[in-house]
Design a protein around this motif. Sequence first.
Motif, PDB file in Angstrom:
ATOM      1  N   ASP A 224       0.852  -1.188   0.000  1.00  0.00           N
ATOM      2  CA  ASP A 224       0.000   0.000   0.000  1.00  0.00           C
ATOM      3  C   ASP A 224       0.889   1.239   0.000  1.00  0.00           C
ATOM      4  O   ASP A 224       1.392   1.649   1.038  1.00  0.00           O
ATOM      5  CB  ASP A 224      -0.924   0.020   1.219  1.00  0.00           C
ATOM      6  N   PRO A 225       1.118   1.829  -1.188  1.00  0.00           N
ATOM      7  CA  PRO A 225       2.050   2.957  -1.289  1.00  0.00           C
ATOM      8  C   PRO A 225       1.743   4.094  -0.322  1.00  0.00           C
ATOM      9  O   PRO A 225       2.643   4.689   0.262  1.00  0.00           O
ATOM     10  CB  PRO A 225       1.903   3.410  -2.744  1.00  0.00           C
ATOM     11  N   PRO A 230       2.390   8.896   2.333  1.00  0.00           N
ATOM     12  CA  PRO A 230       1.003   9.372   2.232  1.00  0.00           C
ATOM     13  C   PRO A 230       0.700  10.201   0.988  1.00  0.00           C
ATOM     14  O   PRO A 230      -0.434  10.196   0.511  1.00  0.00           O
ATOM     15  CB  PRO A 230       0.826  10.201   3.517  1.00  0.00           C
ATOM     16  N   GLU A 231       1.685  10.905   0.444  1.00  0.00           N
ATOM     17  CA  GLU A 231       1.448  11.751  -0.730  1.00  0.00           C
ATOM     18  C   GLU A 231       1.676  11.010  -2.048  1.00  0.00           C
ATOM     19  O   GLU A 231       1.555  11.596  -3.127  1.00  0.00           O
ATOM     20  CB  GLU A 231       2.373  12.977  -0.678  1.00  0.00           C
ATOM     21  N   SER A 232       1.970   9.727  -1.985  1.00  0.00           N
ATOM     22  CA  SER A 232       2.295   8.960  -3.192  1.00  0.00           C
ATOM     23  C   SER A 232       1.111   8.890  -4.153  1.00  0.00           C
ATOM     24  O   SER A 232      -0.040   8.746  -3.736  1.00  0.00           O
ATOM     25  CB  SER A 232       2.728   7.539  -2.805  1.00  0.00           C
ATOM     26  N   GLU A 233       1.400   8.992  -5.446  1.00  0.00           N
ATOM     27  CA  GLU A 233       0.392   8.790  -6.491  1.00  0.00           C
ATOM     28  C   GLU A 233       0.554   7.418  -7.150  1.00  0.00           C
ATOM     29  O   GLU A 233      -0.048   7.147  -8.176  1.00  0.00           O
ATOM     30  CB  GLU A 233       0.513   9.875  -7.568  1.00  0.00           C
ATOM     31  N   MET A 234       1.358   6.569  -6.539  1.00  0.00           N
ATOM     32  CA  MET A 234       1.643   5.263  -7.147  1.00  0.00           C
ATOM     33  C   MET A 234       0.379   4.421  -7.244  1.00  0.00           C
ATOM     34  O   MET A 234      -0.375   4.287  -6.285  1.00  0.00           O
ATOM     35  CB  MET A 234       2.697   4.533  -6.326  1.00  0.00           C
ATOM     36  N   LYS A 235       0.154   3.847  -8.429  1.00  0.00           N
ATOM     37  CA  LYS A 235      -1.001   2.993  -8.692  1.00  0.00           C
ATOM     38  C   LYS A 235      -0.513   1.552  -8.834  1.00  0.00           C
ATOM     39  O   LYS A 235       0.336   1.270  -9.663  1.00  0.00           O
ATOM     40  CB  LYS A 235      -1.696   3.418  -9.989  1.00  0.00           C
ATOM     41  N   ILE A 236      -1.059   0.667  -8.023  1.00  0.00           N
ATOM     42  CA  ILE A 236      -0.649  -0.728  -8.125  1.00  0.00           C
ATOM     43  C   ILE A 236      -1.748  -1.623  -7.574  1.00  0.00           C
ATOM     44  O   ILE A 236      -2.425  -1.274  -6.610  1.00  0.00           O
ATOM     45  CB  ILE A 236       0.677  -0.981  -7.377  1.00  0.00           C
TER      46      ILE A 236
END
Length: 465
Positions: A224-225, A230-236
């Motif tokens: 869970d990125p 907390p500000e991550s925009e990573m999609k997985i």
Amino acid sequence: MALISGLLLLASMLLAGFREQAPEWKKYQSAYKELLIKNAKDDATRKKARSFDVNIQQIYLSDLKRVDRCTSCHIGVENPLMVDAEIVYKQHSGNYLKDHPLNKFGCTICHDGQGRATNLKEAHGAGRDTHWDYPILPLKYVQSSCALCHEFDMLKQNGGENVAAGEKLFREKGCKGCHKLNGVGGTLGKDLDVIGSQPIAYFPMKYVKGDQTVYAWLKQHFDDPRDIAPESEMKIDIKDDESDLLTTYTLTLRADEIPQKYRRIWQAPQSREEAMGGEALYKMYCIACHTTGKYSIYDEIFKRTIPAIMNPAFLKSIDDKFLKKIIEEGRSETQMTAWKADAAGLTEEKIDKIITHITKDRPVEKPELFAFSKFNPNTKNGEELYKVRCEICHGPQGEGGEKILGISLANPVVQKEADPEFLAITVRDGRQGTPMAAFGGKELGLGDQDIVNIVAYVKTLSSKK
């Protein structure tokens, strides 16, 4: 006060002297010697066991610029009689030492840890107080070291199944859509070239649960990125075991330069990529955001709508030239990277392959011509109609973005490259499978002149910022 200081100094000196006389490694070697004597099958073997010399064991690896003393404790690692012994005395599993002899490879090249140390805590590099950035790898991640010397295609059939599976996931989950590797990839995330050899201080450990190690950070970040950043925009979107596989692969991305005589890698990653087809390249660079490409979706992480680039209605009205321009130039002020060679690094050949895959199900029939050029646009009327019909989805200035269903119409690629005929057809016919309704015809009541006026106004949006 002086007396207390003196007593403390004396105590520390006595403790240091004790440790020098009874080091941890000596305890293990003495116990190992007793095991050899106890398990001896005959007098000759017993005599040889009694002559075992308890001493520091050191492997000097000049080519690898390493000194390993791991066998000072793991003394039975090459002894087949220790196959069932407890872990510290146990023979190394499998036949790895047959192909990777200790005198040539040592231990830390595969297992990490601090090779010069002679006690468990410092050798394993456990805990921040050891001040060691590369603690011993858990067994589930140790295959990451195999890729320093071996190709993934070879590893997936020869004991490196996990790291090979991780590399495959990395390609097929679209990680390079956001991250550069070997100079090619998106720009939303950090470059990954040496991520596996970065020191612990490189990673924000505030939210990491348990041991604060690089592999713990990677694993939890894949799980869970936004739990870790907390500000991550990573999609997985992966399963728990897949995050372990991706962690194993990511740890292979190191700065270590292994001497050529150790390496069995004959094909550079770039060469493998050149041979890929359009579908494989789409998965590598596009799928993380566009998924199947069939449906337009509002993305809660990016806070904007991701267009349906493989939607039949879209493909029917767009030509390859405009599609290529969108891919090459990207869409400024959005997460869409410019993929041309001097930006994200894709060659024209790769972009063409991706376009071939995107357009493989393009309908044969073409949309009915609009004949935009036959009309005289009225931009003022177009502005009025835009506010009533279009603003709610595309924004007052055509900006798209957060909580807005429509894409940005003020984007330079739309403004400079989108043909008014293409835009007019889109407004008239809509896009099935997306929020874009068909505004032509009787249902929504826009005539052809109305559509021309709206398109003419849309083409002025870049000047209204």
